[in-house]
Each structure stands twice: as C-alpha cells, then as structure tokens.
Motif scaffolding. Structure first.
Motif, PDB file in Angstrom:
ATOM      1  N   UNK A   1      12.783   8.254   4.067  1.00  0.00           N
ATOM      2  CA  UNK A   1      12.877   6.950   3.399  1.00  0.00           C
ATOM      3  C   UNK A   1      11.917   5.897   3.951  1.00  0.00           C
ATOM      4  N   UNK A   2      11.527   6.023   5.226  1.00  0.00           N
ATOM      5  CA  UNK A   2      10.732   4.967   5.855  1.00  0.00           C
ATOM      6  C   UNK A   2       9.392   5.427   6.395  1.00  0.00           C
ATOM      7  N   UNK A   3       9.073   6.695   6.288  1.00  0.00           N
ATOM      8  CA  UNK A   3       7.825   7.223   6.854  1.00  0.00           C
ATOM      9  C   UNK A   3       7.083   8.042   5.818  1.00  0.00           C
ATOM     10  N   UNK A   4       5.768   8.119   6.028  1.00  0.00           N
ATOM     11  CA  UNK A   4       4.963   8.924   5.138  1.00  0.00           C
ATOM     12  C   UNK A   4       3.494   8.766   5.446  1.00  0.00           C
TER      13      UNK A   4
ATOM     14  N   UNK B   1     -16.455   6.948   3.129  1.00  0.00           N
ATOM     15  CA  UNK B   1     -15.624   7.744   4.029  1.00  0.00           C
ATOM     16  C   UNK B   1     -14.191   7.733   3.528  1.00  0.00           C
ATOM     17  N   UNK B   2     -13.408   8.670   4.036  1.00  0.00           N
ATOM     18  CA  UNK B   2     -11.993   8.782   3.709  1.00  0.00           C
ATOM     19  C   UNK B   2     -11.216   8.975   4.997  1.00  0.00           C
ATOM     20  N   UNK B   3      -9.971   8.499   5.020  1.00  0.00           N
ATOM     21  CA  UNK B   3      -9.135   8.707   6.187  1.00  0.00           C
ATOM     22  C   UNK B   3      -7.674   8.762   5.745  1.00  0.00           C
ATOM     23  N   UNK B   4      -6.938   9.654   6.359  1.00  0.00           N
ATOM     24  CA  UNK B   4      -5.511   9.765   6.095  1.00  0.00           C
ATOM     25  C   UNK B   4      -4.775   8.939   7.141  1.00  0.00           C
ATOM     26  N   UNK B   5      -3.879   8.071   6.688  1.00  0.00           N
ATOM     27  CA  UNK B   5      -3.104   7.211   7.574  1.00  0.00           C
ATOM     28  C   UNK B   5      -1.622   7.487   7.389  1.00  0.00           C
ATOM     29  N   UNK B   6      -0.880   7.385   8.467  1.00  0.00           N
ATOM     30  CA  UNK B   6       0.570   7.493   8.409  1.00  0.00           C
ATOM     31  C   UNK B   6       1.154   6.088   8.433  1.00  0.00           C
ATOM     32  N   UNK B   7       2.363   5.950   7.930  1.00  0.00           N
ATOM     33  CA  UNK B   7       3.015   4.649   7.981  1.00  0.00           C
ATOM     34  C   UNK B   7       4.476   4.792   8.373  1.00  0.00           C
ATOM     35  N   UNK B   8       4.982   3.728   8.974  1.00  0.00           N
ATOM     36  CA  UNK B   8       6.406   3.576   9.270  1.00  0.00           C
ATOM     37  C   UNK B   8       6.798   2.215   8.719  1.00  0.00           C
ATOM     38  N   UNK B   9       7.740   2.211   7.799  1.00  0.00           N
ATOM     39  CA  UNK B   9       8.131   1.000   7.097  1.00  0.00           C
ATOM     40  C   UNK B   9       9.530   0.601   7.536  1.00  0.00           C
ATOM     41  N   UNK B  10       9.677  -0.632   8.003  1.00  0.00           N
ATOM     42  CA  UNK B  10      10.973  -1.116   8.464  1.00  0.00           C
ATOM     43  C   UNK B  10      11.308  -2.421   7.748  1.00  0.00           C
TER      44      UNK B  10
ATOM     45  N   UNK C   1      14.162  -3.983   7.691  1.00  0.00           N
ATOM     46  CA  UNK C   1      15.002  -4.854   8.514  1.00  0.00           C
ATOM     47  C   UNK C   1      14.155  -5.720   9.445  1.00  0.00           C
ATOM     48  N   UNK C   2      13.149  -5.115  10.077  1.00  0.00           N
ATOM     49  CA  UNK C   2      12.246  -5.869  10.952  1.00  0.00           C
ATOM     50  C   UNK C   2      11.137  -6.554  10.173  1.00  0.00           C
ATOM     51  N   UNK C   3      11.079  -6.264   8.873  1.00  0.00           N
ATOM     52  CA  UNK C   3      10.047  -6.812   7.996  1.00  0.00           C
ATOM     53  C   UNK C   3       8.647  -6.498   8.530  1.00  0.00           C
ATOM     54  N   UNK C   4       8.421  -5.186   8.739  1.00  0.00           N
ATOM     55  CA  UNK C   4       7.156  -4.773   9.325  1.00  0.00           C
ATOM     56  C   UNK C   4       6.708  -3.421   8.772  1.00  0.00           C
ATOM     57  N   UNK C   5       5.390  -3.295   8.598  1.00  0.00           N
ATOM     58  CA  UNK C   5       4.756  -2.039   8.226  1.00  0.00           C
ATOM     59  C   UNK C   5       3.815  -1.652   9.355  1.00  0.00           C
ATOM     60  N   UNK C   6       4.020  -0.481   9.923  1.00  0.00           N
ATOM     61  CA  UNK C   6       3.167  -0.003  11.012  1.00  0.00           C
ATOM     62  C   UNK C   6       2.312   1.136  10.480  1.00  0.00           C
ATOM     63  N   UNK C   7       0.987   0.999  10.631  1.00  0.00           N
ATOM     64  CA  UNK C   7       0.055   2.056  10.250  1.00  0.00           C
ATOM     65  C   UNK C   7      -0.380   2.814  11.488  1.00  0.00           C
ATOM     66  N   UNK C   8      -0.482   4.114  11.355  1.00  0.00           N
ATOM     67  CA  UNK C   8      -0.885   4.980  12.458  1.00  0.00           C
ATOM     68  C   UNK C   8      -2.072   5.804  11.986  1.00  0.00           C
ATOM     69  N   UNK C   9      -3.188   5.629  12.665  1.00  0.00           N
ATOM     70  CA  UNK C   9      -4.392   6.370  12.309  1.00  0.00           C
ATOM     71  C   UNK C   9      -4.356   7.779  12.861  1.00  0.00           C
ATOM     72  N   UNK C  10      -5.330   8.595  12.504  1.00  0.00           N
ATOM     73  CA  UNK C  10      -5.386   9.970  13.010  1.00  0.00           C
ATOM     74  C   UNK C  10      -5.692   9.998  14.507  1.00  0.00           C
ATOM     75  N   UNK C  11      -5.326  11.092  15.130  1.00  0.00           N
ATOM     76  CA  UNK C  11      -5.636  11.269  16.545  1.00  0.00           C
ATOM     77  C   UNK C  11      -7.021  11.878  16.648  1.00  0.00           C
ATOM     78  N   UNK C  12      -7.926  11.143  17.295  1.00  0.00           N
ATOM     79  CA  UNK C  12      -9.273  11.625  17.556  1.00  0.00           C
ATOM     80  C   UNK C  12      -9.434  11.761  19.072  1.00  0.00           C
ATOM     81  N   UNK C  13      -9.461  12.989  19.598  1.00  0.00           N
ATOM     82  CA  UNK C  13      -9.632  13.151  21.041  1.00  0.00           C
ATOM     83  C   UNK C  13     -10.978  12.567  21.505  1.00  0.00           C
ATOM     84  N   UNK C  14     -10.952  11.894  22.621  1.00  0.00           N
ATOM     85  CA  UNK C  14     -12.187  11.335  23.166  1.00  0.00           C
ATOM     86  C   UNK C  14     -12.847  12.354  24.060  1.00  0.00           C
ATOM     87  N   UNK C  15     -14.149  12.394  23.990  1.00  0.00           N
ATOM     88  CA  UNK C  15     -14.885  13.309  24.868  1.00  0.00           C
ATOM     89  C   UNK C  15     -15.126  12.600  26.188  1.00  0.00           C
TER      90      UNK C  15
END
Length: 114
Positions: free
Chosen positions: A62-65, A88-97, A99-113
């Motif tokens: 219900x709150x993530x995707x 360019x294109x990028x897939x982003x994840x989200x967490x929607x709350x 109650x806290x009235x907030x949308x958090x976006x989470x980008x992909x994990x890119x390992x650093x060299x």
C-alpha cells in the motif's frame, strides 16, 4: 552510493489516492527531482533536467513501490567548449507515508569504486 530524497505533502485538499498524490508531488517538484538525480552524475560533472515519469507507478504494497523516470543528462564545460545532452532513464523506489505527510524517494544502489 544510494541517494534518498524526501518531499513533504503540502496539499490539504480533499483526500486523493496515493498514486494521484505521488504523481502530483513529482510534477510540482521537477527541479528538486533533477537535483536528486544529479547526485548520481556529480563525478561526471553532469546535471539532470526535464525529469518526467515514463511508467505507471508499481506498488509492492500500500505504501511502497517503484517507477521509472526519463531525463536529460547535460554535460557542460565552458573551458573545454563542451555541451552534450543525452536522454537517460532511472528506476526509483518510493515510500509513501500519508500520516507523516511525506514521500521518500530511493535511488538505485551504485557501488563506488575505491
């Protein structure tokens, strides 16, 4: 490296669906979304602009995707007379709350060299 960015939900209008609220936030905060995506390309000296949602939101519960965005990646260096623009294109994840009235976006994990 994995970047996150939070948006506050300012709209106090009548209750909307989570999907409609998320789309509204992404549309009204295109400039901030470009800044968020630019963090992934800062070592290249590039910035992201003209960010657009290209897929429908996919909810895992219900709150993530996730969703995909398209954007222009711009490399600019006046000293070297460089101005390149790529799509360019990028897939982003989200967490929607709601109650806290907030949308958090989470980008992909890119390992650093290292």
């Amino acid at each position: 490296m994995q970047e996150t960015w939070s948006f506050n939900i300012l709209s106090e209008k009548e209750a909307k669906t989570a999907e409609a609220t998320i789309k509204e936030i992404l549309l009204t905060n295109k400039k901030e979304l470009g800044i968020f995506l630019s963090y992934y390309y800062k070592k290249e000296g590039a910035v992201a602009e003209n960010v657009n949602l290209i897929d429908e939101l996919t909810f895992s519960d219900e709150t993530k995707g996730d969703f995909r965005v398209a954007f222009d990646l711009i490399h600019h260096n006046a000293c070297l007379n460089i101005h390149e623009e790529n799509n360019e294109y990028m897939k982003l994840q989200f967490e929607f709350d709601q109650d806290l009235k907030q949308l958090k976006l989470i980008g992909p994990y890119w390992p650093e060299r290292g």
